[in-house]
Design an enzyme around this catalytic site. Structure first.
Site, mmCIF file in Angstrom:
data_model
loop_
_atom_site.group_PDB
_atom_site.id
_atom_site.type_symbol
_atom_site.label_atom_id
_atom_site.label_comp_id
_atom_site.label_asym_id
_atom_site.label_seq_id
_atom_site.Cartn_x
_atom_site.Cartn_y
_atom_site.Cartn_z
ATOM 1 N N GLU A 41 10.319 2.156 -30.427
ATOM 2 C CA GLU A 41 8.755 2.224 -30.671
ATOM 3 C C GLU A 41 9.001 2.897 -32.256
ATOM 4 O O GLU A 41 9.450 3.718 -32.489
ATOM 5 C CB GLU A 41 8.103 3.270 -29.824
ATOM 6 C CG GLU A 41 7.813 2.854 -28.599
ATOM 7 C CD GLU A 41 7.489 3.762 -27.513
ATOM 8 O OE1 GLU A 41 6.872 3.439 -26.614
ATOM 9 O OE2 GLU A 41 7.585 5.091 -27.740
ATOM 10 N N ASN B 251 5.764 5.837 -22.631
ATOM 11 C CA ASN B 251 5.395 6.916 -21.652
ATOM 12 C C ASN B 251 4.125 6.898 -21.245
ATOM 13 O O ASN B 251 3.843 7.785 -20.456
ATOM 14 C CB ASN B 251 6.193 8.106 -22.421
ATOM 15 C CG ASN B 251 7.645 8.224 -22.021
ATOM 16 O OD1 ASN B 251 8.119 7.455 -21.064
ATOM 17 N ND2 ASN B 251 8.445 8.823 -23.113
ATOM 18 N N HIS C 248 11.801 5.721 -31.701
ATOM 19 C CA HIS C 248 12.120 6.147 -30.326
ATOM 20 C C HIS C 248 12.733 5.062 -29.537
ATOM 21 O O HIS C 248 12.050 4.072 -29.227
ATOM 22 C CB HIS C 248 10.681 6.429 -29.689
ATOM 23 C CG HIS C 248 10.952 6.954 -28.409
ATOM 24 N ND1 HIS C 248 10.051 6.529 -27.447
ATOM 25 C CD2 HIS C 248 11.757 7.562 -27.955
ATOM 26 C CE1 HIS C 248 10.122 7.071 -26.268
ATOM 27 N NE2 HIS C 248 11.409 7.904 -26.554
ATOM 28 N N SER D 224 10.967 11.890 -27.919
ATOM 29 C CA SER D 224 10.246 11.266 -27.109
ATOM 30 C C SER D 224 8.920 11.829 -26.731
ATOM 31 O O SER D 224 8.055 11.120 -26.061
ATOM 32 C CB SER D 224 11.164 11.295 -25.810
ATOM 33 O OG SER D 224 11.506 12.122 -25.400
HETATM 34 P P1 NAI Z 1 21.769 15.494 -25.723
HETATM 35 O O1 NAI Z 1 21.760 16.843 -25.241
HETATM 36 O O2 NAI Z 1 22.574 14.360 -24.792
HETATM 37 O O3 NAI Z 1 22.356 15.509 -27.346
HETATM 38 C C1 NAI Z 1 21.685 16.361 -28.342
HETATM 39 C C2 NAI Z 1 22.766 16.634 -29.202
HETATM 40 O O4 NAI Z 1 22.321 17.437 -30.421
HETATM 41 C C3 NAI Z 1 24.020 17.516 -28.463
HETATM 42 O O5 NAI Z 1 25.146 17.045 -28.836
HETATM 43 C C4 NAI Z 1 23.807 18.741 -29.517
HETATM 44 O O6 NAI Z 1 25.225 19.520 -29.837
HETATM 45 C C5 NAI Z 1 22.978 18.418 -30.750
HETATM 46 N N1 NAI Z 1 22.523 19.200 -31.591
HETATM 47 C C6 NAI Z 1 21.323 20.088 -31.048
HETATM 48 N N2 NAI Z 1 20.701 20.769 -31.900
HETATM 49 C C7 NAI Z 1 21.377 20.371 -33.293
HETATM 50 C C8 NAI Z 1 21.020 20.538 -34.570
HETATM 51 N N3 NAI Z 1 20.238 21.472 -34.992
HETATM 52 N N4 NAI Z 1 21.683 19.807 -35.565
HETATM 53 C C9 NAI Z 1 22.672 19.128 -35.090
HETATM 54 N N5 NAI Z 1 22.947 18.756 -33.754
HETATM 55 C C10 NAI Z 1 22.492 19.262 -32.832
HETATM 56 O O7 NAI Z 1 20.366 14.856 -25.829
HETATM 57 P P2 NAI Z 1 19.694 13.200 -26.109
HETATM 58 O O8 NAI Z 1 19.420 12.862 -24.341
HETATM 59 O O9 NAI Z 1 20.718 12.513 -26.872
HETATM 60 O O10 NAI Z 1 18.372 13.383 -26.623
HETATM 61 C C11 NAI Z 1 18.371 13.721 -28.027
HETATM 62 C C12 NAI Z 1 16.907 13.479 -28.291
HETATM 63 O O11 NAI Z 1 16.475 12.112 -28.107
HETATM 64 C C13 NAI Z 1 15.825 14.209 -27.940
HETATM 65 O O12 NAI Z 1 14.475 14.455 -29.068
HETATM 66 C C14 NAI Z 1 15.295 13.440 -26.816
HETATM 67 O O13 NAI Z 1 13.828 13.747 -26.593
HETATM 68 C C15 NAI Z 1 15.287 11.801 -27.479
HETATM 69 N N6 NAI Z 1 15.283 11.006 -26.381
HETATM 70 C C16 NAI Z 1 16.147 11.237 -25.271
HETATM 71 C C17 NAI Z 1 16.179 9.941 -24.354
HETATM 72 C C18 NAI Z 1 16.909 10.210 -23.204
HETATM 73 O O14 NAI Z 1 16.738 9.344 -22.096
HETATM 74 N N7 NAI Z 1 18.120 10.849 -23.098
HETATM 75 C C19 NAI Z 1 15.313 8.899 -24.659
HETATM 76 C C20 NAI Z 1 14.571 8.783 -25.771
HETATM 77 C C21 NAI Z 1 14.704 9.925 -26.600
#
Ligand code: NAI
Length: 506
Positions: A154, A192, A142, A121
């Site tokens: 996006e 954003n 995104h 993001s």
């Molecule tokens: P989250 O923390 O809920 O999930 C991330 C997951 O990735 C975790 O289960 C973790 O164990 C796993 N993980 C971490 N490193 C890893 C690796 N090297 N290989 C495999 N698995 C790995 O995070 P979330 O909120 O789902 O965000 C994920 C991505 O999406 C980030 O890049 C974030 O910026 C992006 N994003 C998040 C939004 C939100 O509102 N939460 C909105 C749009 C984008």
């Protein structure tokens, strides 16, 4: 319909990865779910099965479909298991080095024809892809949280991304039931970036002591039709998320004054008053219910003074009609009589400046925001100046509330609340068009679906008048001497020509 990608790998089974897995399976793709945290991929799959089961119990999904969807999700344990995927979407932690390592390893495993995408993001797609042997097949994809409900994505082209990759991803997004918008790889992409005006300008108004945050929320909801006020929204998003985004976009644009964050959120973040999730943000929450401070009551006054309306007031004819309908005696002389409540209605200028320039008695002068058609709003906003007498302030408050319409009385500020916030939103959107971050049509779609604004920012500018927007910004720039109000050249041209902001590109 054959789906664009039959086998989709998703890395990261957190909030976003699960949501993307859900809509990918619903579109007909087989989904492989990988997470580095042991058991996380299984938990992700189980959560999805439970979700579909719930839909089945509600009668929204038949049993066969429910089973078929469940069979399409498979947790896997190693990146090697993704070798057969024709698309892999990464949704792991927001960390440049982690993502770079991941894509470098991944591209050696999947077929050369496979598409790779990141759900980042805030990081640059170009910077992530720079370590790859073939960055042409990599794009940003995104999504927003919660993915199944936020129906926009996006599609971001990095510096070297093949345009065909973006088209195919956009097409796939539509197969998943989402609207796809195309963005260049710029800080904040579309949503954003476009969302910077709402919160930062509202914070600036509070920071100047013009009024309190609950009043600003009421004004923007009642006058401009926002579903949530900026402070309610920040409480919902939580400051540990929104303050770093404000700082990051400001810094990534090399301290662009339009995006300047506020010390108010920095301090509240330090204090742990993050929002709804900590029980205290700008509002307090008791058992999950937001506690809204009561509105100041309408003062009772014995006698309404006669009212004189400045000949330079915005929407003067309408203002006179309102004052007349409210039962006030209207003065028609060239100057107000010594008893008259004096009403001005500036665009962008403050009441103090107008009183001084028009040689009015400041002690009897108030301003009213007439940028928006009174019939189209649920609230009137009156501003005093530092010299306004209390009896005149109360008279104005009581007069404009006489028909039962809500009234907020605020301290003097260039542009009132709505003019400042809407003007800032429109100006940032115009500048995004100037920079060609995306097409005006995609900007509108992304903001409506991604931010839930009542209209896209360009439609908002049209509704209130491109010429008015330009006047508000020019005058704000004069009042504050602050480059953050400098109108974008894109808006200047359209405002000067009286063109619609959704007019065809030149
Ligand atoms: P989250 O923390 O809920 O999930 C991330 C997951 O990735 C975790 O289960 C973790 O164990 C796993 N993980 C971490 N490193 C890893 C690796 N090297 N290989 C495999 N698995 C790995 O995070 P979330 O909120 O789902 O965000 C994920 C991505 O999406 C980030 O890049 C974030 O910026 C992006 N994003 C998040 C939004 C939100 O509102 N939460 C909105 C749009 C984008």
């Amino acid at each position: 319909m054959t789906v664009n990608y039959s086998k989709v790998g998703i890395i990261g089974a957190g909030a976003m990865g699960r949501g993307i897995a859900q809509i990918a399976a619903q579109a007909g793709s087989d989904v492989l779910l990988l997470d580095s945290f042991e058991g996380a991929a299984e938990r992700g799959r189980d959560a999805l099965l439970a979700q579909w089961q719930k839909l089945h119990e509600k009668g929204r999904l038949d049993e066969a479909t429910c089973d078929a969807l469940g069979a399409r999700i498979r947790p896997v344990t190693s990146m090697q298991d993704l070798a057969q995927c024709d698309l892999v979407i990464e949704a792991v932690v927001e960390n440049l080095e982690v993502k770079r390592e991941l894509f470098k390893a991944l591209e050696a495993i999947v077929a050369p024809t496979a598409t790779l995408a990141t759900n980042t993001s805030s990081l640059s797609v170009t910077a992530i892809a720079a370590v790859m042997a073939n960055p042409r097949r990599m794009a940003g994809f995104h999504f927003f949280n919660p993915v199944p409900l936020m129906k926009v994505v996006e599609v971001i082209a990095g510096f070297k991304t093949d345009p065909g990759v973006c088209e195919r991803l956009a097409d796939y997004a539509r197969q998943m039931g989402h609207s796809a918008v195309q963005a260049n790889d710029t800080p904040g992409f579309i949503v954003n970036h476009a969302g910077r005006g709402f919160g930062t300008e509202a914070l600036r108004i509070v920071g100047e002591g013009v009024t309190d945050f609950a009043t600003i929320d009421r004004i923007l909801k009642d006058q401009a039709g926002f579903r949530l006020g900026p402070f309610e929204l920040m409480d919902l998003t939580a400051l540990d998320v929104s303050h770093p985004v404000m700082e990051s976009i400001y810094r990534q644009y090399y301290d662009e004054p339009r995006f300047r964050p506020s010390v108010i959120t920095a301090q509240r973040l330090a204090a742990g008053a993050l929002g709804r999730k900590t029980g205290e943000g700008f509002y307090r929450y008791v058992d999950g219910a937001m506690q809204v401070p009561p509105e100041p009551p309408v003062p009772t006054i014995d006698l309404l003074p006669p009212v004189w309306v400045s000949p330079r007031a915005a929407r003067r004819a309408e203002l006179l009609r309102i004052v007349h309908a409210l039962g006030a005696q209207i003065e028609t002389g060239a100057a107000p009589s010594p008893a008259a409540l004096t009403v001005v209605a500036p665009l962008g200028f403050d009441v103090t400046t107008v009183a001084a320039v028009e040689r009015l008695d400041a002690t009897r002068t108030v301003g009213i925001d007439m940028m928006i058609d009174d019939a189209a709003t649920k609230r009137r906003v009156v501003a005093t100046n530092p010299a306004t007498r209390r009896d005149m302030r109360d008279a104005a408050h009581a007069l404009f509330a006489r028909d039962g319409k809500a009234v907020s009385v605020i301290r003097d500020s260039g542009g009132f609340v709505t003019q400042r916030v809407v003007g800032t939103i429109v100006n940032i959107a115009a500048d995004m068009c100037q920079q060609r971050v995306c097409s005006p049509a995609d900007l509108e779609t992304a903001v409506k679906l991604g931010l839930g604004y009542p209209q896209g920012p360009l439609a908002m500018g049209n509704l209130y008048g491109p010429t008015n927007m330009l006047e508000v910004l020019f005058n704000l720039q004069t009042v504050y001497g602050d480059p953050r109000y400098r109108p974008s050249p894109w808006l200047r041209r359209r405002g000067a020509l009286g063109l619609s902001l959704l007019h065809e590109e030149e």
